[in-house]
Design an enzyme around this catalytic site. Structure first.
Site, PDB file in Angstrom:
ATOM      1  N   SER A 138       9.749   9.913  -1.088  1.00 11.60           N
ATOM      2  CA  SER A 138       8.862   9.163  -1.961  1.00 11.60           C
ATOM      3  C   SER A 138       8.605  10.036  -3.184  1.00 11.60           C
ATOM      4  O   SER A 138       7.990  11.092  -3.070  1.00 11.60           O
ATOM      5  CB  SER A 138       7.560   8.847  -1.224  1.00 11.60           C
ATOM      6  OG  SER A 138       6.636   8.237  -2.090  1.00 11.60           O
ATOM      7  N   LYS A 164      12.406   6.315  -2.870  1.00 14.72           N
ATOM      8  CA  LYS A 164      11.315   5.427  -3.281  1.00 14.72           C
ATOM      9  C   LYS A 164      10.729   5.975  -4.568  1.00 14.72           C
ATOM     10  O   LYS A 164      10.369   7.154  -4.647  1.00 14.72           O
ATOM     11  CB  LYS A 164      10.281   5.377  -2.160  1.00 14.72           C
ATOM     12  CG  LYS A 164       8.943   4.795  -2.512  1.00 14.72           C
ATOM     13  CD  LYS A 164       8.183   4.404  -1.251  1.00 14.72           C
ATOM     14  CE  LYS A 164       6.783   4.978  -1.217  1.00 14.72           C
ATOM     15  NZ  LYS A 164       6.037   4.573  -0.009  1.00 14.72           N
ATOM     16  N   LYS A 166       7.813   5.737  -7.343  1.00 12.29           N
ATOM     17  CA  LYS A 166       6.481   5.231  -7.650  1.00 12.29           C
ATOM     18  C   LYS A 166       6.499   4.684  -9.068  1.00 12.29           C
ATOM     19  O   LYS A 166       6.994   5.361  -9.993  1.00 12.29           O
ATOM     20  CB  LYS A 166       5.454   6.360  -7.537  1.00 12.29           C
ATOM     21  CG  LYS A 166       5.274   6.871  -6.115  1.00 12.29           C
ATOM     22  CD  LYS A 166       4.510   5.873  -5.264  1.00 12.29           C
ATOM     23  CE  LYS A 166       4.155   6.461  -3.905  1.00 12.29           C
ATOM     24  NZ  LYS A 166       3.425   5.492  -3.070  1.00 12.29           N
ATOM     25  N   ASP A 192       7.581   1.533  -5.444  1.00 12.75           N
ATOM     26  CA  ASP A 192       6.250   1.350  -4.843  1.00 12.75           C
ATOM     27  C   ASP A 192       5.217   1.364  -5.965  1.00 12.75           C
ATOM     28  O   ASP A 192       5.077   2.357  -6.676  1.00 12.75           O
ATOM     29  CB  ASP A 192       5.964   2.467  -3.831  1.00 12.75           C
ATOM     30  CG  ASP A 192       4.648   2.265  -3.074  1.00 12.75           C
ATOM     31  OD1 ASP A 192       3.921   1.289  -3.367  1.00 12.75           O
ATOM     32  OD2 ASP A 192       4.348   3.088  -2.183  1.00 12.75           O
ATOM     33  N   GLU A 217       7.415  -2.269  -2.936  1.00 11.89           N
ATOM     34  CA  GLU A 217       6.267  -2.088  -2.050  1.00 11.89           C
ATOM     35  C   GLU A 217       4.964  -2.391  -2.804  1.00 11.89           C
ATOM     36  O   GLU A 217       4.741  -1.893  -3.904  1.00 11.89           O
ATOM     37  CB  GLU A 217       6.284  -0.634  -1.549  1.00 11.89           C
ATOM     38  CG  GLU A 217       5.329  -0.324  -0.413  1.00 11.89           C
ATOM     39  CD  GLU A 217       5.544   1.109   0.111  1.00 11.89           C
ATOM     40  OE1 GLU A 217       6.661   1.660  -0.034  1.00 11.89           O
ATOM     41  OE2 GLU A 217       4.587   1.686   0.647  1.00 11.89           O
ATOM     42  N   ASP A 242       2.248  -2.566   2.284  1.00 12.02           N
ATOM     43  CA  ASP A 242       1.720  -1.294   2.797  1.00 12.02           C
ATOM     44  C   ASP A 242       0.197  -1.462   2.917  1.00 12.02           C
ATOM     45  O   ASP A 242      -0.297  -1.845   3.986  1.00 12.02           O
ATOM     46  CB  ASP A 242       2.129  -0.168   1.821  1.00 12.02           C
ATOM     47  CG  ASP A 242       1.500   1.177   2.112  1.00 12.02           C
ATOM     48  OD1 ASP A 242       0.690   1.288   3.054  1.00 12.02           O
ATOM     49  OD2 ASP A 242       1.792   2.165   1.389  1.00 12.02           O
ATOM     50  N   LYS A 266       2.031   2.481   8.739  1.00  7.84           N
ATOM     51  CA  LYS A 266       1.438   3.818   8.793  1.00  7.84           C
ATOM     52  C   LYS A 266       0.413   3.727   9.905  1.00  7.84           C
ATOM     53  O   LYS A 266      -0.545   2.952   9.797  1.00  7.84           O
ATOM     54  CB  LYS A 266       0.730   4.152   7.471  1.00  7.84           C
ATOM     55  CG  LYS A 266       1.661   4.289   6.281  1.00  7.84           C
ATOM     56  CD  LYS A 266       0.882   4.587   5.015  1.00  7.84           C
ATOM     57  CE  LYS A 266       1.834   4.670   3.817  1.00  7.84           C
ATOM     58  NZ  LYS A 266       1.106   4.751   2.542  1.00  7.84           N
ATOM     59  N   GLY A 294       4.283   7.292   4.983  1.00  9.97           N
ATOM     60  CA  GLY A 294       3.652   8.601   5.108  1.00  9.97           C
ATOM     61  C   GLY A 294       2.444   8.701   4.207  1.00  9.97           C
ATOM     62  O   GLY A 294       2.268   7.911   3.286  1.00  9.97           O
TER      63      GLY A 294
HETATM   64  O1  OSB Z   1       1.892   4.252  -0.950  1.00  8.56           O
HETATM   65  O2  OSB Z   1       3.144   5.076   0.539  1.00  8.56           O
HETATM   66  C1  OSB Z   1       2.243   5.213  -0.276  1.00  8.56           C
HETATM   67  C2  OSB Z   1       1.166   8.890  -0.349  1.00  8.56           C
HETATM   68  C3  OSB Z   1      -0.189   8.767  -0.492  1.00  8.56           C
HETATM   69  C4  OSB Z   1      -0.738   7.498  -0.585  1.00  8.56           C
HETATM   70  C5  OSB Z   1       0.087   6.366  -0.558  1.00  8.56           C
HETATM   71  C6  OSB Z   1       1.453   6.496  -0.404  1.00  8.56           C
HETATM   72  C7  OSB Z   1       2.006   7.780  -0.333  1.00  8.56           C
HETATM   73  C8  OSB Z   1       3.441   8.042  -0.254  1.00  8.56           C
HETATM   74  C9  OSB Z   1       3.818   9.378   0.348  1.00  8.56           C
HETATM   75  O3  OSB Z   1       4.278   7.301  -0.702  1.00  8.56           O
HETATM   76  C10 OSB Z   1       4.943   9.321   1.298  1.00  8.56           C
HETATM   77  C11 OSB Z   1       5.107  10.642   2.028  1.00  8.56           C
HETATM   78  O4  OSB Z   1       4.217  11.029   2.809  1.00  8.56           O
HETATM   79  O5  OSB Z   1       6.130  11.283   1.805  1.00  8.56           O
HETATM   80 MG    MG Z   2       2.977   2.578  -0.423  1.00  9.74          MG
END
Ligand code: OSB
Ligand code: MG
Length: 375
Positions: A138, A164, A166, A192, A217, A242, A266, A294
């Site tokens: 991510s 992924k 952001k 995401d 996402e 999510d 999660k 995660g």
């Molecule tokens: O939206 O998945 C998410 C981390 C903090 C809060 C939200 C998200 C995330 C990640 C991190 O995408 C994924 C990871 O732990 O590698």
């Molecule tokens: Mg997410």
């Protein structure tokens, strides 16, 4: 039989190797909440409460989870004889609204205690069948598109099976398109948005349909299934939810409404393993793929995610990067590693969570502790 007679909460601070930025906020240092659970028969384990410092992902924070555990959740658990870890969810859910991450820290800890007692790896107690799990990365929002492209290329070269990205308004379509051009049509990419858009952005979001993404996402609000359904009806790209999926019922609603086609599970967000298993089984029964998300967990929280991701309907790579992606040094041994094919081994050689917790290091990082006991 589970009978927890002592719980110790701790807060540690662990600096991230690099800042992690999402549309709703940025993190440089992880405030990590750990729980140590002690069973009356001598079994012990560690769990992690995946709350964050700020309420920009869910309404919970470290400073809400801590007193919620002390005042409302731990007293329900302490001293009670519980037949099976699957019973803990109902015990914590009854007349306590929300606070899923706080509940999950205790609930998942009870599963690990049960795994210790049964002398079984946690993954197998949960019903996991995989020996290795596929991993994705991510990537937080980068300074500019060039650094994003470089990070994506580096991740794919390292073996990650999914990248992924952001996104947020102004750092979205053009950036994802540039990555797609750079890495080629075969690479497994997704985006995401962490709630950065509204239906007013529909035309803009539909541009993603040309980029061959595995999914987008949570483009819209964290608690909004109805508008996600409206968007999904217009969009070819699958929506993965999510933030919105906080229980089995919300996963069922997603399917009923057509609000998405994939679920990011999660365990912290849904209140623990029992709810995760129900969502996993339900999604399998209706042909909805799931993957394990995660929350920038330490090696302790990661152990729980890896165990869960070993279940059969976790068919897409999870956000389960190795320790070195997050930390200079993790708090477990061995640290989590990934091989060149983007696979992480499920610990199967011993009972419980499968990693040794580095207590000395945790002691050195601890900024506060609180002990909760029976009576
Ligand atoms: O939206 O998945 C998410 C981390 C903090 C809060 C939200 C998200 C995330 C990640 C991190 O995408 C994924 C990871 O732990 O590698
Ligand atoms: Mg997410």
């Amino acid at each position: 039989m589970i009978r927890i007679d002592r719980i110790v909460l701790r807060e540690i601070r662990l600096p991230l190797r690099e800042p992690f930025r999402i549309s709703s906020g940025e993190m440089r240092e992880r405030r990590i909440m750990l729980c140590e659970l002690f069973d009356a028969d001598g079994a012990t384990t560690w769990s992690e409460c995946v709350v964050d410092d700020a309420p920009n992902y869910s309404p919970e924070t470290l400073d809400t989870a801590w007193p919620t555990i002390v005042r409302f959740l731990a007293p329900r658990l302490l001293g009670k004889s519980i037949d099976a870890p699957g019973d803990v969810h109902a015990l914590l859910e009854q007349d306590v609204r929300g606070h899923q991450m706080a509940k999950a820290a205790l609930e998942m800890g009870c599963w690990a205690i049960a795994a210790e007692q049964a002398r079984m790896p946690l993954a197998r107690l949960l019903g996991g069948t995989r020996e290795r799990i596929a991993t994705g990365i991510s990537l937080g929002i980068q300074r500019d598109v060039h650094s994003l492209i470089a990070k994506a290329q580096e991740a794919l070269a390292a073996g990650y099976q999914k990248v992924k990205i952001k996104i947020a308004p102004g750092r979205d379509m053009d950036w994802v398109r540039a990555v797609r051009t750079a890495v080629g049509p075969e690479a497994h990419l997704m985006a995401d948005a962490n709630n950065a858009y509204t239906l007013a952005d529909t035309d803009r979001l539909l541009q993603l349909d040309d980029l061959g993404l595995m999914m987008i996402e949570q483009p819209l609000a964290w608690d909004d299934l109805v508008r996600h359904a409206e968007l999904q009806a217009k969009m070819r790209t699958s929506i993965c939810l999510d933030e919105s999926i906080v229980s089995l019922e919300r996963a069922q609603d997603m399917v009923t409404l057509g609000a998405g086609r994939i679920v990011n599970i999660k365990p912290g967000r849904v209140g623990g393993f029992t709810a995760s298993l129900r969502i996993h089984d339900y999604c399998e029964s209706v042909g909805v793929p799931v993957w394990c998300g995660g929350m920038l967990e330490s090696g302790i929280g990661r152990a729980y995610n890896v165990a869960l991701a070993s279940l059969p309907n976790f068919t897409l790579p999870g956000d389960l990067s190795p320790s070195a992606r997050y930390w200079k040094q993790d708090i477990v041994t061995p640290e989590w590693t990934m091989d060149g094919d983007g696979m992480v081994d499920v610990p199967l050689s011993g009972p419980g969570i499968g990693v040794k917790v580095d207590r000395k290091r945790i002691d050195a990082l601890t900024v506060r502790t609180e002990e909760i006991r029976t009576g």
